[in-house]
Scaffold this motif. Sequence first.
Motif, mmCIF file in Angstrom:
data_model
loop_
_atom_site.group_PDB
_atom_site.id
_atom_site.type_symbol
_atom_site.label_atom_id
_atom_site.label_comp_id
_atom_site.label_asym_id
_atom_site.label_seq_id
_atom_site.Cartn_x
_atom_site.Cartn_y
_atom_site.Cartn_z
ATOM 1 N N LYS B 58 0.828 -1.205 0.000
ATOM 2 C CA LYS B 58 0.000 0.000 0.000
ATOM 3 C C LYS B 58 0.862 1.255 0.000
ATOM 4 N N SER B 59 1.779 1.312 0.967
ATOM 5 C CA SER B 59 2.629 2.511 1.055
ATOM 6 C C SER B 59 3.468 2.678 -0.198
ATOM 7 N N VAL B 60 4.068 1.583 -0.646
ATOM 8 C CA VAL B 60 4.947 1.663 -1.810
ATOM 9 C C VAL B 60 4.175 2.180 -3.022
ATOM 10 N N ALA B 190 -3.193 9.815 2.716
ATOM 11 C CA ALA B 190 -3.028 9.610 4.155
ATOM 12 C C ALA B 190 -2.655 8.153 4.395
ATOM 13 N N ASP B 191 -1.395 7.927 4.770
ATOM 14 C CA ASP B 191 -0.898 6.560 4.931
ATOM 15 C C ASP B 191 -0.994 6.143 6.398
ATOM 16 N N GLU B 192 -1.991 5.358 6.708
ATOM 17 C CA GLU B 192 -2.237 4.895 8.081
ATOM 18 C C GLU B 192 -2.188 6.064 9.068
ATOM 19 N N PRO B 193 -2.991 7.085 8.841
ATOM 20 C CA PRO B 193 -2.852 8.297 9.660
ATOM 21 C C PRO B 193 -3.241 8.090 11.119
#
Lengths: 313, 340
Positions: B58-60, B190-193
Amino acid sequence: MKRYITRRLLLLLPTLLLVSFLVFCIVRIIPGDAVTLMVAEMGFADDEAELRAVLGLDQSLPRQYWNYMRNALRGDLGTSLWSGQPVLEEITRRLPLTFRLALMALFWTLLTGIPLGVLSALKQDTWLDYLLRSVSVGGLSIPSFWLATLLVVFGAIWFRWVPPIDFIPFGEDPLASLGQLVVPSLVLSVALSASIMRMTRTMMLEVMREDYIRTARAKGLSEWVVVIRHALANSLIPVLSIMGIQMAFLVGGTVIMESIFVLPGMGKYLLDAITWRDYPVIQGINLFICTLIICINLVIDLLYGVLDPRIRY
Amino acid sequence: MMPTPMQNQQQAKPILEVHGLIVRFTLRDGALIAVRNVSFDLFPGESLGVVGESGCGKSVTFLSVMRLIPTPPGKIDAVKMRFSGMDLLDASKRQMRRIRGNRISMVFQDPMSSLNPVLTIGRQMREGIQLHLGLSGRSLDDRCIELLDKVGISAPEMRLKSYPHQLSGGIRQRVMIAMALSCNPSILLADEPTTALDVTIQDQILRLIRDLTRDLGTASVLITHNLGAVAGTTDRIMVMYAGRIVEKAPTPLLFKDPRHPYTQGLLRSIPRVDQPAGRRLYSISGAPPDLLRETIQGCAFAPRCPLAEEQCVAQAPSLEPFAPEHLVSCWKAADAHQHG
Ligand SMILES: Nc1ncnc2c1ncn2[C@@H]1O[C@H](COP(=O)(O)OP(=O)(O)O)[C@@H](O)[C@H]1O
Ligand code: SF4
Ligand SMILES: [Mg+2]
């Protein structure tokens, strides 16, 4: 903050007490004293006891220590056994030169160590990084006295450069006087710079992996701003602590450089005093250096607070 | 009734188009494909949820959109990756810097480590606005104060002078959100905010992001490993597993009729208020494949899938339309019934 500084300065007292005691004992362990040397040099054999009495060396050791401490607390470090001059005066007269030498060495150290460390980190695992790392390993493993001697010897043979015998006082010609310090201070900074460079590189590599660096990049900041504004300050905090440790090394180094390059500073004075068993001078300089190093370390600790807002005193 | 972003979709052009994204990492002990052929569109003002366990890419995926993947060791390939008509793959570093923080901005997982500890909040907020909007002096400070106020931080003037360690995690994440929205971006990633935050404030932060992006018309991508977090705040959801999208559907549809066994498993692992006390929370057994050490044959989920068959191991399913706007990558999408 004020309380912190006061506490640290109060801690200075027991440290100085301990150092003064150790130095007092050590100088008296060295065989021979000023009087035997005077007698050997000048040959007034019958006055030996009288001479001791005049110089106060006939008193018992506790008594001598007591007198020394009592006077020192009043700011009187005694007089030289040989010249009869007040030690404090002699020290302060020679101090500026030593100071300039140390500061100049520090200047080279920071000027080369930090930028090269950053460069090495940014170019990690490229030929430039390998080159800089080899240079720093070399710089760390070359003893400064050896490098200095080499320069003096081969400088004379190859470049017809000889360290000037006559030192030009700063007041006479400031530039020429400082010029005489360039080579000694450069030699002195080699090892210091190498260790600063290694530390800067390691810390930069660590900091560049931090989340806040990614945040800075995600803002669209240029790599230059990311490195200088966001990474460098964070990397320098541990570098600063290395510098604290280096201060003692730096002072020790000036003693060696002054004697090899014949510079009339405090270090040269100390070595001469040791040769001539001039106890008050040795003791005085040691107290002085010790105070200086402790104060510099205090300043460095305060600088932490400037660099890192998380630190409160 | 207002047209929902979903209904808008047919007329609007996507603001972000990603087609066939592949991200590889070449590491000392081998190569790893973190993202394997991922395609999706993001429409203006839309909110997309991206869900999957940790390590699913996901982040990548979204760091690639920002081109924030370190290359090397990473390598980004795609058939197409465009932001508002501009090719993100070919964009120069300079062009990317103009997009980052300005047109596309990002909020990260851990507000503790995402802010620079030695710079004040004000300094860190100002630098982006200064760079992209060219504000300075009083108007710059006013903008910062306005933003902090908007994200619900009290005494904003004072906060500008604070250092990150003086603020709580929730406040810091609000600062991150304020910073991310400071230049009116078209997209907020928003990455795992809320992952690193206290459970009690997770909801507040999620709602804050939803409300602010709605007000500003900013498209948002909400990345999470918790399907529950995106339930009330997104229009569409894509579920990722082992670097691939395994299911994609409008949020209500995904919750009503999940078709992929992985999605079903995630759904059952959401803690529910009406859950009988004492019953242990369901969790999918096993773990996602280690992309560095395992080679994936057939369906990557097969080792953990209750419905796996020979065919699943032999051949990987592809992402196919199951219903309008509902894509599933599973051989048994048609007969995968929700159990539990
Ligand atoms: N910079 C990197 N170098 C090497 N591998 C990476 C890097 N970033 C991510 N990965 C790998 O890519 C895979 C996907 O990671 P990621 O996208 O962070 O997962 P998540 O879905 O939890 O966000 C993981 O296996 C991770 O180890
Ligand atoms: S393809 Fe087979 S193994 Fe994969 S999720 Fe569907 S049923 Fe399970
Ligand atoms: Mg992640």
